[in-house]
Design a protein around this motif. Structure first.
Motif, PDB file in Angstrom:
ATOM      1  N   ALA A 136       5.876  -1.305 -19.828  1.00 32.11           N
ATOM      2  CA  ALA A 136       5.152  -2.570 -19.949  1.00 32.11           C
ATOM      3  C   ALA A 136       4.730  -3.140 -18.607  1.00 32.11           C
ATOM      4  O   ALA A 136       3.673  -3.745 -18.486  1.00 32.11           O
ATOM      5  CB  ALA A 136       6.013  -3.597 -20.687  1.00 32.11           C
ATOM      6  N   GLU A 137       5.542  -2.926 -17.587  1.00 34.87           N
ATOM      7  CA  GLU A 137       5.283  -3.638 -16.328  1.00 34.87           C
ATOM      8  C   GLU A 137       5.264  -2.661 -15.166  1.00 34.87           C
ATOM      9  O   GLU A 137       6.257  -2.021 -14.874  1.00 34.87           O
ATOM     10  CB  GLU A 137       6.387  -4.647 -16.054  1.00 34.87           C
ATOM     11  N   THR A 138       4.151  -2.598 -14.491  1.00 34.68           N
ATOM     12  CA  THR A 138       4.083  -1.773 -13.280  1.00 34.68           C
ATOM     13  C   THR A 138       4.034  -2.696 -12.079  1.00 34.68           C
ATOM     14  O   THR A 138       3.042  -3.378 -11.845  1.00 34.68           O
ATOM     15  CB  THR A 138       2.838  -0.870 -13.298  1.00 34.68           C
ATOM     16  N   ARG A 150      16.806   1.674 -13.050  1.00 31.83           N
ATOM     17  CA  ARG A 150      16.706   3.106 -13.304  1.00 31.83           C
ATOM     18  C   ARG A 150      17.190   3.916 -12.119  1.00 31.83           C
ATOM     19  O   ARG A 150      17.909   4.906 -12.261  1.00 31.83           O
ATOM     20  CB  ARG A 150      15.267   3.495 -13.643  1.00 31.83           C
ATOM     21  N   SER A 151      16.791   3.472 -10.938  1.00 30.24           N
ATOM     22  CA  SER A 151      17.212   4.179  -9.726  1.00 30.24           C
ATOM     23  C   SER A 151      18.729   4.211  -9.608  1.00 30.24           C
ATOM     24  O   SER A 151      19.335   5.252  -9.310  1.00 30.24           O
ATOM     25  CB  SER A 151      16.582   3.505  -8.505  1.00 30.24           C
ATOM     26  N   GLY A 157       0.816  -1.207   0.000  1.00 34.63           N
ATOM     27  CA  GLY A 157       0.000   0.000   0.000  1.00 34.63           C
ATOM     28  C   GLY A 157       0.848   1.254   0.000  1.00 34.63           C
ATOM     29  O   GLY A 157       0.450   2.289  -0.530  1.00 34.63           O
ATOM     30  N   ALA A 158       2.055   1.149   0.559  1.00 29.81           N
ATOM     31  CA  ALA A 158       2.893   2.331   0.716  1.00 29.81           C
ATOM     32  C   ALA A 158       3.730   2.620  -0.526  1.00 29.81           C
ATOM     33  O   ALA A 158       3.960   3.776  -0.862  1.00 29.81           O
ATOM     34  CB  ALA A 158       3.801   2.164   1.923  1.00 29.81           C
ATOM     35  N   SER A 192       8.698   2.256  -8.424  1.00 28.52           N
ATOM     36  CA  SER A 192       9.924   3.026  -8.223  1.00 28.52           C
ATOM     37  C   SER A 192       9.906   3.812  -6.914  1.00 28.52           C
ATOM     38  O   SER A 192      10.968   4.115  -6.356  1.00 28.52           O
ATOM     39  CB  SER A 192      10.134   3.999  -9.372  1.00 28.52           C
ATOM     40  N   ALA A 193       8.729   4.157  -6.422  1.00 28.16           N
ATOM     41  CA  ALA A 193       8.641   4.989  -5.223  1.00 28.16           C
ATOM     42  C   ALA A 193       9.406   4.354  -4.058  1.00 28.16           C
ATOM     43  O   ALA A 193       9.938   5.061  -3.200  1.00 28.16           O
ATOM     44  CB  ALA A 193       7.175   5.191  -4.844  1.00 28.16           C
TER      45      ALA A 193
END
Lengths: 219, 219
Positions: free
Chosen positions: B141-143, B189-190, A140-141, A145-146
């Motif tokens: 494409a992918e989340t 990416r990070s 949920g958090a 990438s976040a």
DNA sequence: GCACAAGTGGACTCCGTGTCCACTTGCTGC
DNA sequence: GCAGCAAGTGGACACGGAGTCCACTTGTGC
């Protein structure tokens, strides 16, 4: 029960021991609503897919208006973080000052000869346990990438970076992220749903820890 | 230029060599629009944050209506996948039938004595290269959790599972996922944005590969 | 009990998704 | 050529969630 003297006004405030210049108090109704929100959100996150929970759901479940909800929590992630905070803080405390192998030891106690690999394995095991209990909240958090921007992640990275450096691995900065990657909550959930138990996950991570940082089966 | 005799009607169709009972052809305008969509989407994904690209953006950039876009691609992910497919297929081909250390070797060629650790390291390097070129698309494409449901991921897992089993590691099923985790596009990416170059990422993954599966610095 | 700031809640706008359907266009058989 | 028709097209529409705003209410300090 008596009300605590100075409840923190902002959920994400750093835990300074004392002495905030203006402690503006928190009104009784606000405190009541905050508690309602957290309770309702915890239930919703646990019941449904955490990513599918909307701010409106939480407001309705808590019996308050959307405006009230937004006043304190700008988005779903901040609510999940508020629920997660105390558990993460507890683990961070153990890592920094607890007994070995999770903590550093070093008081002449039983863990003074603990290796970085052992500490990493212990960290893995603790994180797996935390995930098993609270994947809902972590999911949920953090969406994608976040995760890598959060303060919590920065802490885990610092810790692992320290262990890898201590073990003499090359480029601890790059390696720390990669050693943390298997703890991604989405992966954890995927593995659990495919029937892999937490004991197998932990054991496998132990192989990783000893393989990379050295140990019984490592360099 | 001459038109190819039988362009595939559905983008995700398996690459059967021949003989689909009804090859329904594709109308010229439809083919033209598909090309426009892919070109426009490729540009948008590369320019902006891939997660921020909307179906409407793509339709407008391609100069077609939203309805037309939805006819073939139900969501953004399917467009990104269509753009990614050929590159992933090429790598899969090399893994299955190419020369060592990426492929299995085994023809009496120079790579017959290649170890699983070496092959994993080579796979890591190839994936890092693919990510460097196409992170945009992978992120489009992918989340999050969706990544673990894709066919491509299943292939990578199968490959890594095979290598770990060959190396005699315990519980290859659990370990394979964990060895793939450092290749998560969001993490890549990070790391890149924090100034870590692909050479360092690859080198660090090599340490991981040899540490876990054995090699110069491993068991 | 008064005044005022903190707190409340719901209406409102904005934006993206996905669907639907009347219209257009390319292909095929004659 | 051309007629017929299915495939293809595109924009209007409904829906839902995010986030903002502001008139009203309520708790608290004096």
């Amino acid at each position: 029960m008596s009300r605590p003297p100075n409840p923190p006004a902002t959920p994400g405030a750093p835990p300074l021991p004392m002495a905030d210049p203006p402690p503006p108090r928190e009104r009784a109704d606000a405190a009541r609503n905050r508690a309602r929100v957290l309770a309702a959100a915890a239930k919703l996150f646990a019941d449904r897919d955490p990513a599918g929970v909307t701010m409106d759901d939480i407001a309705k479940a808590a019996g308050i208006g959307r405006g009230t909800l937004y006043r304190r929590y700008p988005d779903r992630a901040s609510i999940a973080r508020a629920l997660l905070d105390e558990h993460e803080r507890a683990l961070q405390e153990k890592l920094m000052r607890g007994p070995a192998p999770l903590g550093p030891g070093g008081q002449g106690g039983p863990g003074d000869d603990v290796t970085p690999a052992q500490r990493l394995a212990a960290f893995y095991a603790a994180m797996v346990e935390l995930l098993e209990t609270h994947v809902h909240l972590v999911l949920g958090a953090e969406t994608g990438s976040a995760r890598y921007e959060t303060g919590a992640y920065a802490f885990w990275r610092l810790h692992v970076r320290h262990l890898t450096a201590e073990a003499g691995a090359p480029d601890p900065d790059a390696l720390a992220d990669q050693l943390l990657a298997p703890l991604a909550p989405e992966l954890f959930r995927s593995q659990r749903e495919r029937g892999i138990g937490i004991d197998r996950i932990s054991a496998s991570l132990e192989v990783l820890a000893y393989g990379v940082l050295g140990g019984p089966t490592g360099p």
